[in-house]
Design a protein around this motif. Sequence first.
Motif, mmCIF file in Angstrom:
data_model
loop_
_atom_site.group_PDB
_atom_site.id
_atom_site.type_symbol
_atom_site.label_atom_id
_atom_site.label_comp_id
_atom_site.label_asym_id
_atom_site.label_seq_id
_atom_site.Cartn_x
_atom_site.Cartn_y
_atom_site.Cartn_z
ATOM 1 N N GLN A 95 -23.813 30.928 136.757
ATOM 2 C CA GLN A 95 -22.506 30.323 136.996
ATOM 3 C C GLN A 95 -21.815 30.944 138.202
ATOM 4 O O GLN A 95 -21.144 30.259 138.971
ATOM 5 C CB GLN A 95 -21.634 30.468 135.757
ATOM 6 C CG GLN A 95 -20.252 29.835 135.895
ATOM 7 C CD GLN A 95 -19.432 29.947 134.624
ATOM 8 O OE1 GLN A 95 -19.952 30.237 133.561
ATOM 9 N NE2 GLN A 95 -18.134 29.730 134.735
ATOM 10 N N ARG B 259 -23.929 22.115 133.922
ATOM 11 C CA ARG B 259 -23.122 23.048 134.690
ATOM 12 C C ARG B 259 -21.860 22.354 135.174
ATOM 13 O O ARG B 259 -21.824 21.155 135.442
ATOM 14 C CB ARG B 259 -23.933 23.605 135.854
ATOM 15 C CG ARG B 259 -25.188 24.343 135.380
ATOM 16 C CD ARG B 259 -24.856 25.343 134.268
ATOM 17 N NE ARG B 259 -25.993 26.055 133.764
ATOM 18 C CZ ARG B 259 -26.420 27.223 134.248
ATOM 19 N NH1 ARG B 259 -25.802 27.775 135.269
ATOM 20 N NH2 ARG B 259 -27.457 27.814 133.703
ATOM 21 N N GLU C 52 -19.022 26.837 130.767
ATOM 22 C CA GLU C 52 -20.446 26.506 130.787
ATOM 23 C C GLU C 52 -21.150 27.257 129.667
ATOM 24 O O GLU C 52 -20.768 28.374 129.326
ATOM 25 C CB GLU C 52 -21.107 26.910 132.115
ATOM 26 C CG GLU C 52 -20.628 26.153 133.332
ATOM 27 C CD GLU C 52 -21.408 26.522 134.593
ATOM 28 O OE1 GLU C 52 -22.385 27.289 134.512
ATOM 29 O OE2 GLU C 52 -21.025 26.047 135.674
#
Length: 399
Positions: free
Chosen positions: A260, A213, A207
């Motif tokens: 993330q 994402r 990412e």
Amino acid sequence: MQRLIDKAHCKEIAVIIDVVYGHTDSLFPYCYLYRELGYNENPFMGPFAKDYFGESTDFNRELTRDFFFTVNHHWLDTYHVDGFRYDCVPNYWDGPTGQGFSNLVYETYSLVKAKKGEKGYWQRFFEGGNINLIQCAEQLEGPEEVLEKTYCSSTWQNQTFNAATEVANQKWEYLTNFGHRLGLLGYPHEVKVNDDNIRKTALQYIENHDHFRFVCNFRTISRDSSDLLIEGDRSLWYKVQPYMIAITMAKGIPMLWQGQALCENYFVPNSGLGSVAMFRPMRWDYFYDFAGKKMISLVRKLLKIRMKPQFLYGDHWFYDDPKSFQSRGLMLFSRRYKGIFSLVALNFGDSDQEVFFQFPLAGEYEEELHGQDNFTVDAGEYKSITIPSNYGRIWSLNA
């Protein structure tokens, strides 16, 4: 800021600055002033290499080169930063011996090198006998070349990202490429430039700010008729797990992008203002929901394992066996440092898989993620191992 960075150093945290030296907005003073005055000869701006994103800075001009070198010097001297991440290097890439990027990283390296022997904060760059200046290039058009032929120490590269994206679409034939990318095949580990030995590496990520994402690969949810409010389906958070294990245990520097570790799920269009101008704040409430708790727990385990020498310094070996592994959605690789050996076994599919693996070293193997499925093997023994779906196992020799 200097106090903040010094405190970070006390916690053994390095701080680098993201710098954009190749392009500017049209309202940047050197653009705006000379344009409004009607002057044709701008001492700072103008075409140089590739004209991406706004108006380009002209590194053919001495003022431009001196300006950005002075900015680097200021950040190092005044704020004690550890280095720089250079945005969009193609904007000022004119080759390994050119006036643009290559010259800037050389001059910055030389500046730090000349400080050896001085007292104070400069000495942090010389610990361990190396020059520990971080100069990271975002040179996606030639990451191997920028490492091999300049004074930068690391680079972004989209090769791992691209391979992981293909695998996420169940194109198992890309697992071979993914495995090689995780081992940074073709990238130098150390380069001798003139009389300097510079350690080299690349970032590993799935990412970043330019792409949606990773969970969006598995399914998206539409909020309206446009693509601006599309989001990834976080109920499929578990499918991200083997990819997270892969980049964290692989060779190189794992980069966890903003949110993330909590399975952030923003969708980012490939182009247009919606890809760069839309506000996408990190949603900290994800820390507390089911998917967020599961992901942050995994990331914490992985980062703890990552600190072991085989993952920081060790060799990376990808077991390229399409019939036994890749065709079944599996990937196996090892990290080895001196007598320390770890096997990383990943399963990108939706069902548990049992495979046989020939362990090269004898001893007691401990599973690092959950402490289960431990065993003892002889050198060269084939052992049946089970790899859970959408997950993985990390077995390390208990030395």
